[in-house]
Design a protein around this motif. Structure first.
Motif, PDB file in Angstrom:
ATOM      1  N   GLY A  84       0.960  -1.313   0.025  1.00 26.66           N
ATOM      2  CA  GLY A  84      -0.212  -0.094  -0.012  1.00 26.66           C
ATOM      3  C   GLY A  84       0.826   1.231   0.009  1.00 26.66           C
ATOM      4  N   ALA A  85       1.940   1.247   0.839  1.00 24.24           N
ATOM      5  CA  ALA A  85       2.680   2.438   0.911  1.00 24.24           C
ATOM      6  C   ALA A  85       3.527   2.713  -0.516  1.00 24.24           C
ATOM      7  CB  ALA A  85       3.642   2.182   1.821  1.00 24.24           C
ATOM      8  N   TRP A  86       3.782   1.592  -1.114  1.00 20.33           N
ATOM      9  CA  TRP A  86       4.426   1.678  -2.503  1.00 20.33           C
ATOM     10  C   TRP A  86       3.610   2.456  -3.315  1.00 20.33           C
ATOM     11  CZ3 TRP A  86       9.628  -0.435  -3.958  1.00 20.33           C
ATOM     12  CH2 TRP A  86       9.831  -0.338  -5.151  1.00 20.33           C
ATOM     13  N   ASP A  87       2.283   1.661  -3.513  1.00 25.26           N
ATOM     14  CA  ASP A  87       1.050   2.263  -4.497  1.00 25.26           C
ATOM     15  C   ASP A  87       0.705   3.628  -4.015  1.00 25.26           C
ATOM     16  OD1 ASP A  87      -0.276   1.521  -6.452  1.00 25.26           O
ATOM     17  OD2 ASP A  87      -2.127   1.437  -5.125  1.00 25.26           O
ATOM     18  N   ASP A  88       0.877   4.173  -2.689  1.00 31.24           N
ATOM     19  CA  ASP A  88       0.483   5.666  -2.379  1.00 31.24           C
ATOM     20  C   ASP A  88       1.720   6.585  -2.999  1.00 31.24           C
ATOM     21  OD1 ASP A  88      -1.642   5.429  -0.551  1.00 31.24           O
ATOM     22  OD2 ASP A  88      -0.406   4.985   1.023  1.00 31.24           O
ATOM     23  N   ILE A  89       2.760   6.119  -3.128  1.00 28.44           N
ATOM     24  CA  ILE A  89       4.064   6.964  -3.553  1.00 28.44           C
ATOM     25  C   ILE A  89       4.085   6.803  -4.999  1.00 28.44           C
ATOM     26  CG2 ILE A  89       6.372   7.535  -3.383  1.00 28.44           C
ATOM     27  CD1 ILE A  89       6.121   6.246  -0.364  1.00 28.44           C
ATOM     28  N   ARG A  90       4.107   5.493  -5.391  1.00 28.06           N
ATOM     29  CA  ARG A  90       4.344   5.286  -7.125  1.00 28.06           C
ATOM     30  C   ARG A  90       3.349   4.214  -7.157  1.00 28.06           C
ATOM     31  NH1 ARG A  90      10.348   4.367  -8.883  1.00 28.06           N
ATOM     32  NH2 ARG A  90      10.354   6.723  -8.239  1.00 28.06           N
ATOM     33  N   PRO A  91       2.107   4.579  -8.104  1.00 26.76           N
ATOM     34  CA  PRO A  91       1.112   3.711  -8.377  1.00 26.76           C
ATOM     35  C   PRO A  91       1.730   2.435  -8.879  1.00 26.76           C
ATOM     36  CG  PRO A  91       0.370   5.772  -8.514  1.00 26.76           C
ATOM     37  CD  PRO A  91       1.589   5.952  -8.288  1.00 26.76           C
ATOM     38  N   LEU A  92       1.254   1.149  -8.557  1.00 26.20           N
ATOM     39  CA  LEU A  92       1.588  -0.230  -9.066  1.00 26.20           C
ATOM     40  C   LEU A  92       0.464  -0.477  -9.972  1.00 26.20           C
ATOM     41  CD1 LEU A  92       2.499  -2.101  -5.947  1.00 26.20           C
ATOM     42  CD2 LEU A  92       3.989  -1.580  -7.484  1.00 26.20           C
ATOM     43  N   PRO A  93       0.969  -1.212 -11.130  1.00 26.11           N
ATOM     44  CA  PRO A  93      -0.154  -1.708 -11.965  1.00 26.11           C
ATOM     45  C   PRO A  93      -1.220  -2.715 -11.241  1.00 26.11           C
ATOM     46  CG  PRO A  93       1.982  -2.176 -12.824  1.00 26.11           C
ATOM     47  CD  PRO A  93       2.299  -1.896 -11.375  1.00 26.11           C
ATOM     48  N   ALA A  94      -2.428  -2.736 -11.578  1.00 28.87           N
ATOM     49  CA  ALA A  94      -3.578  -3.263 -10.996  1.00 28.87           C
ATOM     50  C   ALA A  94      -3.146  -5.100 -10.824  1.00 28.87           C
ATOM     51  CB  ALA A  94      -4.810  -3.069 -11.712  1.00 28.87           C
ATOM     52  N   SER A  95      -2.528  -5.431 -11.958  1.00 28.49           N
ATOM     53  CA  SER A  95      -2.225  -6.955 -11.921  1.00 28.49           C
ATOM     54  C   SER A  95      -1.250  -7.206 -10.824  1.00 28.49           C
ATOM     55  CB  SER A  95      -1.616  -7.451 -13.239  1.00 28.49           C
ATOM     56  OG  SER A  95      -0.561  -6.709 -13.642  1.00 28.49           O
ATOM     57  N   VAL A  96      -0.175  -6.346 -10.637  1.00 29.10           N
ATOM     58  CA  VAL A  96       0.714  -6.760  -9.539  1.00 29.10           C
ATOM     59  C   VAL A  96       0.195  -6.239  -7.925  1.00 29.10           C
ATOM     60  CG1 VAL A  96       3.165  -5.669  -8.852  1.00 29.10           C
ATOM     61  CG2 VAL A  96       2.573  -5.887 -11.153  1.00 29.10           C
ATOM     62  N   ARG A  97      -0.763  -5.184  -7.912  1.00 27.82           N
ATOM     63  CA  ARG A  97      -1.230  -5.126  -6.731  1.00 27.82           C
ATOM     64  C   ARG A  97      -2.125  -6.453  -6.394  1.00 27.82           C
ATOM     65  NH1 ARG A  97      -3.046  -0.076  -8.619  1.00 27.82           N
ATOM     66  NH2 ARG A  97      -4.977  -0.728  -8.864  1.00 27.82           N
ATOM     67  N   LEU A  98      -2.845  -6.963  -7.230  1.00 23.36           N
ATOM     68  CA  LEU A  98      -3.639  -8.018  -7.014  1.00 23.36           C
ATOM     69  C   LEU A  98      -2.892  -9.212  -6.467  1.00 23.36           C
ATOM     70  CD1 LEU A  98      -6.674  -7.864  -9.768  1.00 23.36           C
ATOM     71  CD2 LEU A  98      -6.902  -7.617  -7.039  1.00 23.36           C
TER      72      LEU A  98
END
Length: 337
Positions: free
Chosen positions: A91-105
């Protein structure tokens, strides 16, 4: 009886202190800037979820260290804490530099699966109806969806507090009454306390947001708590307690899928977001959400007290009716005249 209250109070104090300590750092490195889909109008630091979760697990960990418990309960808390940490990093990584949806899932599924297979390997919900592999696959899917729906619903000041504190309080009471094991009840008390400590900083207009670093792990902890409750046979209560969040997020997702929208992109079509567009103030929205969740907690309590099947169906119907009424009000706006 005093232990859950002590854990709750300690978590609240720790979370509040950490919010004060972390806010200058978050102002510098984790600022959420408003856009067309945002509910806020000024840049606001995000990452308050670090304080919520650290406060909750520190308070619970201290309690387990001072008065150790027997069995697998402490090990399950450790497994959950590790998964929460991993999901918090995502979540912190995604807050700072958004991750691709597939990687997040994929990363979310790994964290949910770790909890499912290591913190609650013995738990079965429908042993007579479903093979173990099918039940585990459905539980994994439901866990990932719940993690995401809590994140999706965290788009308004105080709404996660309004949704999760009554739920956590109900589960803490369930632990005190013996419906679920005591450690699960203490975990619920710790989560509720952490959110209460964060609440003054998130009151409208918020000075601090949870961020994905908070909403995703809070979704994981809540999903685990509800899974433990459902594992006692109280499936109806486990569905009733988070019903507003489930209904708002799921109906919104299905509508967006039907319209062919990219469901992983930010939007403003949740019912609580429609409510602010339709004339409800932020406080009016979160106040109604809090009242509904208190009512759902009472209905869930009735379903636990009278486990007969007809009572379960009546409780589910009453919860669905109240939730549907509020969703309709949010979609149509307040009455005038």
């Amino acid at each position: 009886m005093l232990r859950p209250l002590t854990i709750c109070a300690a978590a609240a104090v720790l979370a509040a202190v950490l919010c004060v300590a972390l806010r200058p750092l978050l102002l510098r490195y984790a600022l959420a800037r408003p856009n067309a889909r945002s509910s806020h109008k000024i840049p606001t630091p995000q990452g308050g979820g670090i304080a919520v979760l650290a406060g909750a697990f520190l308070a619970l960990g201290a309690s387990l260290w001072l008065a150790p418990v027997e069995g697998e309960a402490a090990r399950a808390v450790l497994v959950l804490a590790l998964a929460v940490t991993g999901l918090g990093i995502v979540g912190a990584w995604d807050d700072i530099r958004p991750l691709p949806a597939s990687v997040r899932l994929v990363l979310q599924a790994a964290c949910v699966g770790f909890v499912l297979f290591r913190a609650a390997p013995e738990l079965r919900l429908f042993p007579e109806l479903l093979p173990l592999s099918v039940e585990r696959a459905l539980a994994l899917f439901a866990g990932v969806w719940f993690v995401n729906l809590v994140n999706f619903m965290d788009g308004l000041d105080w709404i996660t507090v309004a949704g999760m504190v009554p739920l956590a309080a109900a589960l803490a009471l369930a632990g005190m009454s013996g419906t679920i094991d005591p450690v699960t009840g203490w975990l619920a008390a710790a989560l509720g306390g952490g959110l209460l400590g964060f609440a003054p900083f998130n009151r409208p207009v918020a000075r601090l947001f949870l961020g994905d670093v908070g909403s995703l792990p809070i979704g994981l902890v809540t999903a685990y708590l509800l899974y433990r409750l459902a594992g006692t046979g109280a499936f109806a209560a486990a569905l009733i307690l988070p019903l507003y969040h489930i209904a708002d997020a799921t109906i919104t997702l299905l509508r967006r899928l039907a319209r062919g929208e990219k469901v992983w992109e930010a939007h403003r079509s949740h019912f609580y977001q429609q409510a602010t567009t339709n004339g409800f103030s932020v406080l009016a929205v979160v106040g109604r959400v809090a009242l509904l969740n208190l009512a759902l907690a009472v209905i869930a309590g009735i379903s636990l007290a009278w486990p007969a099947l007809p009572v379960q169906f009546v409780c589910l119907a009453a919860a669905a009716l109240l939730t549907g009424f509020l969703l309709h009000r949010f979609a149509t706006g307040p009455r005038h005249g």
